[in-house]
Design a protein around this motif. Structure first.
Motif, PDB file in Angstrom:
ATOM      1  N   GLY A  76       3.001  21.444 -14.706  1.00  0.00           N
ATOM      2  CA  GLY A  76       3.510  22.784 -14.472  1.00  0.00           C
ATOM      3  C   GLY A  76       3.814  23.110 -13.023  1.00  0.00           C
ATOM      4  N   LYS A  77       3.469  22.211 -12.114  1.00  0.00           N
ATOM      5  CA  LYS A  77       3.821  22.395 -10.706  1.00  0.00           C
ATOM      6  C   LYS A  77       3.978  21.022 -10.071  1.00  0.00           C
ATOM      7  N   PRO A  78       4.686  20.932  -8.949  1.00  0.00           N
ATOM      8  CA  PRO A  78       4.945  19.635  -8.315  1.00  0.00           C
ATOM      9  C   PRO A  78       3.685  19.005  -7.720  1.00  0.00           C
ATOM     10  N   TYR A  79       3.718  17.677  -7.634  1.00  0.00           N
ATOM     11  CA  TYR A  79       2.636  16.893  -7.027  1.00  0.00           C
ATOM     12  C   TYR A  79       2.887  16.700  -5.534  1.00  0.00           C
ATOM     13  N   THR A  80       1.819  16.405  -4.805  1.00  0.00           N
ATOM     14  CA  THR A  80       1.953  15.940  -3.431  1.00  0.00           C
ATOM     15  C   THR A  80       2.440  14.490  -3.487  1.00  0.00           C
ATOM     16  N   ALA A  81       2.859  13.940  -2.357  1.00  0.00           N
ATOM     17  CA  ALA A  81       3.297  12.543  -2.301  1.00  0.00           C
ATOM     18  C   ALA A  81       2.132  11.615  -2.662  1.00  0.00           C
ATOM     19  N   ILE A  82       2.421  10.534  -3.384  1.00  0.00           N
ATOM     20  CA  ILE A  82       1.412   9.552  -3.798  1.00  0.00           C
ATOM     21  C   ILE A  82       1.734   8.217  -3.115  1.00  0.00           C
ATOM     22  N   PRO A  83       0.864   7.740  -2.218  1.00  0.00           N
ATOM     23  CA  PRO A  83       1.122   6.470  -1.532  1.00  0.00           C
ATOM     24  C   PRO A  83       0.772   5.274  -2.423  1.00  0.00           C
ATOM     25  N   TYR A  84       1.472   4.174  -2.196  1.00  0.00           N
ATOM     26  CA  TYR A  84       1.158   2.918  -2.893  1.00  0.00           C
ATOM     27  C   TYR A  84       1.328   1.752  -1.932  1.00  0.00           C
ATOM     28  N   ASP A  85       0.524   0.710  -2.175  1.00  0.00           N
ATOM     29  CA  ASP A  85       0.618  -0.527  -1.396  1.00  0.00           C
ATOM     30  C   ASP A  85       0.734  -1.672  -2.388  1.00  0.00           C
ATOM     31  N   THR A  86       1.885  -2.310  -2.422  1.00  0.00           N
ATOM     32  CA  THR A  86       2.148  -3.371  -3.395  1.00  0.00           C
ATOM     33  C   THR A  86       1.474  -4.687  -3.043  1.00  0.00           C
ATOM     34  N   LYS A  87       1.050  -4.842  -1.798  1.00  0.00           N
ATOM     35  CA  LYS A  87       0.445  -6.091  -1.312  1.00  0.00           C
ATOM     36  C   LYS A  87       1.377  -7.243  -1.659  1.00  0.00           C
ATOM     37  N   ASP A  88       0.973  -8.190  -2.518  1.00  0.00           N
ATOM     38  CA  ASP A  88       1.847  -9.314  -2.909  1.00  0.00           C
ATOM     39  C   ASP A  88       2.325  -9.173  -4.344  1.00  0.00           C
ATOM     40  N   SER A  89       2.497  -7.960  -4.815  1.00  0.00           N
ATOM     41  CA  SER A  89       2.818  -7.721  -6.213  1.00  0.00           C
ATOM     42  C   SER A  89       4.082  -6.869  -6.349  1.00  0.00           C
ATOM     43  N   THR A  90       4.390  -6.460  -7.581  1.00  0.00           N
ATOM     44  CA  THR A  90       5.568  -5.642  -7.874  1.00  0.00           C
ATOM     45  C   THR A  90       5.157  -4.461  -8.744  1.00  0.00           C
ATOM     46  N   LEU A  91       5.645  -3.290  -8.395  1.00  0.00           N
ATOM     47  CA  LEU A  91       5.417  -2.090  -9.194  1.00  0.00           C
ATOM     48  C   LEU A  91       6.715  -1.666  -9.866  1.00  0.00           C
ATOM     49  N   ARG A  92       6.625  -1.314 -11.137  1.00  0.00           N
ATOM     50  CA  ARG A  92       7.751  -0.692 -11.833  1.00  0.00           C
ATOM     51  C   ARG A  92       7.411   0.786 -11.927  1.00  0.00           C
ATOM     52  N   MET A  93       8.307   1.626 -11.452  1.00  0.00           N
ATOM     53  CA  MET A  93       8.034   3.063 -11.409  1.00  0.00           C
ATOM     54  C   MET A  93       9.164   3.881 -12.002  1.00  0.00           C
ATOM     55  N   LEU A  94       8.771   4.984 -12.607  1.00  0.00           N
ATOM     56  CA  LEU A  94       9.705   6.011 -13.049  1.00  0.00           C
ATOM     57  C   LEU A  94       9.097   7.325 -12.576  1.00  0.00           C
ATOM     58  N   TYR A  95       9.898   8.132 -11.879  1.00  0.00           N
ATOM     59  CA  TYR A  95       9.413   9.459 -11.511  1.00  0.00           C
ATOM     60  C   TYR A  95      10.546  10.463 -11.581  1.00  0.00           C
ATOM     61  N   VAL A  96      10.151  11.721 -11.758  1.00  0.00           N
ATOM     62  CA  VAL A  96      11.102  12.811 -11.901  1.00  0.00           C
ATOM     63  C   VAL A  96      10.892  13.793 -10.752  1.00  0.00           C
ATOM     64  N   LEU A  97      11.974  14.073 -10.032  1.00  0.00           N
ATOM     65  CA  LEU A  97      11.953  15.065  -8.962  1.00  0.00           C
ATOM     66  C   LEU A  97      12.630  16.338  -9.443  1.00  0.00           C
TER      67      LEU A  97
END
Length: 75
Positions: free
Chosen positions: A54-75
């Motif tokens: 119901g309200k926006p999130y703050t920024a979320i940090p990520y560190d992939t190190k030696d890997s891969t992230l698949r992401m979907l987000y809505v702005l």
């Protein structure tokens, strides 16, 4: 802010963050080693979600190190 939501789908291999103001996000570690999302470890194959609240999130940090992230987000 735009009147329509913008969906972003991506795979990342470098550290970054989901931007300030997102409304929903889904993240999956599709790599072979653990990653860190919002200071929490995410094992290979593990997924994490940030549902619409119901309200926006703050920024979320990520560190992939030696890997891969698949992401979907809505702005």
């Amino acid at each position: 802010m735009d009147i329509l939501a913008k969906i972003t789908e991506t795979e990342v291999t470098t550290p970054g963050e989901i931007p300030l103001g997102f409304l929903f996000a889904s993240i999956k570690n599709i790599g072979d080693s653990p990653v860190t999302v919002n200071s929490v470890s995410l094992a290979p194959g593990e997924a994490k979600g940030y549902p619409f609240v119901g309200k926006p999130y703050t920024a979320i940090p990520y560190d992939t190190k030696d890997s891969t992230l698949r992401m979907l987000y809505v702005l």
